[in-house]
Design a protein around this motif. Structure first.
Motif, PDB file in Angstrom:
ATOM      1  N   THR A 267       1.088  -1.276   0.042  1.00  0.00           N
ATOM      2  CA  THR A 267      -0.037   0.051   0.380  1.00  0.00           C
ATOM      3  C   THR A 267       0.749   1.262   0.269  1.00  0.00           C
ATOM      4  O   THR A 267       0.988   2.398  -0.786  1.00  0.00           O
ATOM      5  CB  THR A 267      -0.822  -0.266   1.722  1.00  0.00           C
ATOM      6  N   SER A 271       1.284   4.115  -3.258  1.00  0.00           N
ATOM      7  CA  SER A 271       1.282   5.359  -3.292  1.00  0.00           C
ATOM      8  C   SER A 271       2.299   6.107  -4.305  1.00  0.00           C
ATOM      9  O   SER A 271       2.387   7.296  -3.807  1.00  0.00           O
ATOM     10  CB  SER A 271       0.130   5.582  -1.597  1.00  0.00           C
ATOM     11  N   ASN A 275       2.622   9.035  -6.825  1.00  0.00           N
ATOM     12  CA  ASN A 275       3.269  10.267  -6.379  1.00  0.00           C
ATOM     13  C   ASN A 275       4.717  10.399  -7.358  1.00  0.00           C
ATOM     14  O   ASN A 275       4.140  11.600  -7.396  1.00  0.00           O
ATOM     15  CB  ASN A 275       2.977  10.636  -4.951  1.00  0.00           C
ATOM     16  N   SER A 300       2.967  14.252   1.271  1.00  0.00           N
ATOM     17  CA  SER A 300       3.167  12.756   1.257  1.00  0.00           C
ATOM     18  C   SER A 300       3.579  11.293   0.342  1.00  0.00           C
ATOM     19  O   SER A 300       3.590  10.790   1.445  1.00  0.00           O
ATOM     20  CB  SER A 300       1.504  12.332  -0.115  1.00  0.00           C
ATOM     21  N   GLN A 304       4.518   8.774   3.707  1.00  0.00           N
ATOM     22  CA  GLN A 304       4.734   7.119   3.419  1.00  0.00           C
ATOM     23  C   GLN A 304       5.878   7.138   3.349  1.00  0.00           C
ATOM     24  O   GLN A 304       6.400   5.913   3.274  1.00  0.00           O
ATOM     25  CB  GLN A 304       4.192   7.619   1.471  1.00  0.00           C
TER      26      GLN A 304
END
Length: 477
Positions: A267, A271, A275, A300, A304
């Motif tokens: 996950t 992501s 990005n 973000s 992450q």
């Protein structure tokens, strides 16, 4: 250089050991039996020799000494050859005076002359000797005693009475041959029986060996050995079954950890890849991303990456064995570690208020691991506390409690809170990997304590950590 002499198999060694042990025992019994029989036969002959000793007539002794024949009289007619030996020996003479009724002449020994010199009728000697023909003879030497008017001992004269040992030696030879045959049969039988017992006794070991070879060849840890009885082989079989079960469980946990880690890593990586692709496509096409969106994308990406770093750190912590790569256990102040973890929690939840009441408590633990466990517990309290809420921290008699005023944990989810990668459905949108409480439980157990989570009175969750220790530090060594 190749060793040409291979060590024999275990069953062969056991059979050989049994055969050797039986051979030694049989040899000892046979030798003992032979000597006992020999002693009994000699005792019987000695009794005969004593019974043949009786006082002689003075004229017979005088005639024998005067004539002093060196050889007995030859049998005449159909007379049978005498069996007994009778002769006189004087102290100063090396030649005996043999009776005409003697079966032969016995060779004189120094002990015979010693008896003549002692002149003591209560003193006698027994010995084995030979006659002039080389036949073995049992000899009794006593002082010569006369009867009649000249009753008494004859000065410096000993009477030698002999009995042939041919019959006794024949019996002993037959007995030795019989014992040798019986011993040989016993040793061979013991070897055969030992080989049979070894094969029968080692059959479970053969099954165990086959199972081990099967596991080594196929890596199949589901193999189990039937257990029969309560002996050492049964214990070994149980130990092997327990070992394979533990290895299978460990491999299953490892496979599950890898699968769960891959799922959790997918996950944030997806992501993060999305990005980064957006940022790269903006640079490639020349279409600039609005500053606000770009700032959000960069934030973000950083979040992450931080989440990935934390997840990898948690995986490393859980993957290491309990007894490997651990720091040294030290006596640490639990209240001080709790205070340091509390300061870190205040930075992560600046909008929350913290109430702390910490009594001194000293435990033996790994300081860094223990602080990380307390930080994880406080992070959970910060994460689930409502804005402006209160986190209550207390420690009394080695019991550390952390209570928040959040939504709490449903009763059906409480049994799963310490499982790896388990996350409540209501918490999946929040940051985290589901490994924090697993690390807490592992660290507390390594320190000899226990941890539990439950609903708090009035709402929220109450975490309790109990560690063995003392309210005062131990004296310095």
């Amino acid at each position: 250089m190749i060793n040409r002499f291979r060590r024999p198999a275990l069953r062969s060694r056991l059979a050989l050991l049994v055969a050797v042990a039986v051979a030694v025992a049989v040899a000892a019994v046979s030798v003992t039996c032979w000597f006992v029989v020999r002693g009994k036969l000699y005792d019987e002959i000695d009794s005969k020799l004593k019974a043949a000793n009786s006082p002689l007539r003075s004229e017979d002794i005088a005639a024998a000494l005067n004539e002093c024949s060196q050889t007995p009289a030859a049998p005449t007619g159909y007379g049978r050859k005498p069996v007994w030996y009778f002769q006189l020996i004087r102290t100063g003479s090396d030649k005996p005076c043999v009776s005409p009724d003697s079966a032969g002449t016995v060779k004189v020994d120094s002990s015979d002359r010693d008896v003549a010199q002692k002149a003591d009728p209560t003193f006698w000697t027994f010995r084995n000797g030979t006659d002039t023909q080389g036949n073995d003879v049992r000899v009794l030497s006593v002082v010569a005693v006369v009867q009649g008017p000249a009753n008494g001992v004859v000065s410096d004269t000993a009477l030698m009475i002999g009995y042939p040992l041919k019959e006794a030696e024949g019996t002993l030879d037959d007995l030795a041959l019989l014992l040798l045959i019986v011993s040989g049969i016993g040793v061979v039988g013991a070897g055969v029986a030992g080989l049979w017992v070894a094969r029968t006794g080692l059959r479970p070991v053969d099954r165990l060996t086959g199972a081990v070879e099967h596991v080594a060849r196929t890596e199949d840890l589901t193999v189990r050995i039937p257990v029969e009885g309560e002996d050492e082989i049964a214990r070994l079989s149980r130990s092997f079954n327990s070992m394979t079960a533990a290895l299978a469980s460990s491999r299953d946990r490892q496979a599950q950890l890898i699968a769960d880690a891959g799922h959790e890593l997918r996950t944030p990586l997806t992501s993060l890849r999305t990005n980064i692709e957006l940022l790269a496509r903006s640079d490639e096409t020349g279409r600039a991303i609005p500053p606000a969106d770009r700032t959000a994308l960069m934030a973000s990406v950083k979040a992450q990456m931080s989440e990935l770093a934390a997840l990898i750190g948690d995986l490393q912590e859980l993957s290491r064995p309990d007894a490997v790569d651990r720091g040294p256990l030290k006596v640490v102040a639990l209240h001080e570690i709790a205070q340091a973890a509390l300061e870190r929690a205040r930075l992560r939840g600046p909008e929350l208020s913290f109430e702390a009441e910490l009594e001194p408590w000293y435990v033996r633990a790994e300081p860094a691991a223990l602080e990380r466990a307390l930080v994880n517990v406080l992070d959970n309290a910060v994460k689930f506390s409502p804005p402006g809420g209160t986190v209550e921290v207390g420690m009394r008699q080695g019991e550390l409690t952390v209570r928040d005023h959040g939504p709490g944990i449903p009763a059906d989810e409480l049994p799963h809170v310490f499982e790896r990668f388990w996350r409540s459905p209501s918490a999946r949108s929040l940051p985290g990997s589901g490994l924090g409480l697993s690390i807490v439980a592992r660290t507390v157990q390594q320190s000899g304590g226990e941890v539990s989570l439950g609903p708090a009175t009035g709402g929220g969750t109450r975490a309790v950590i109990r560690l063995p220790g003392a309210a005062t530090p131990p004296p310095a060594p």
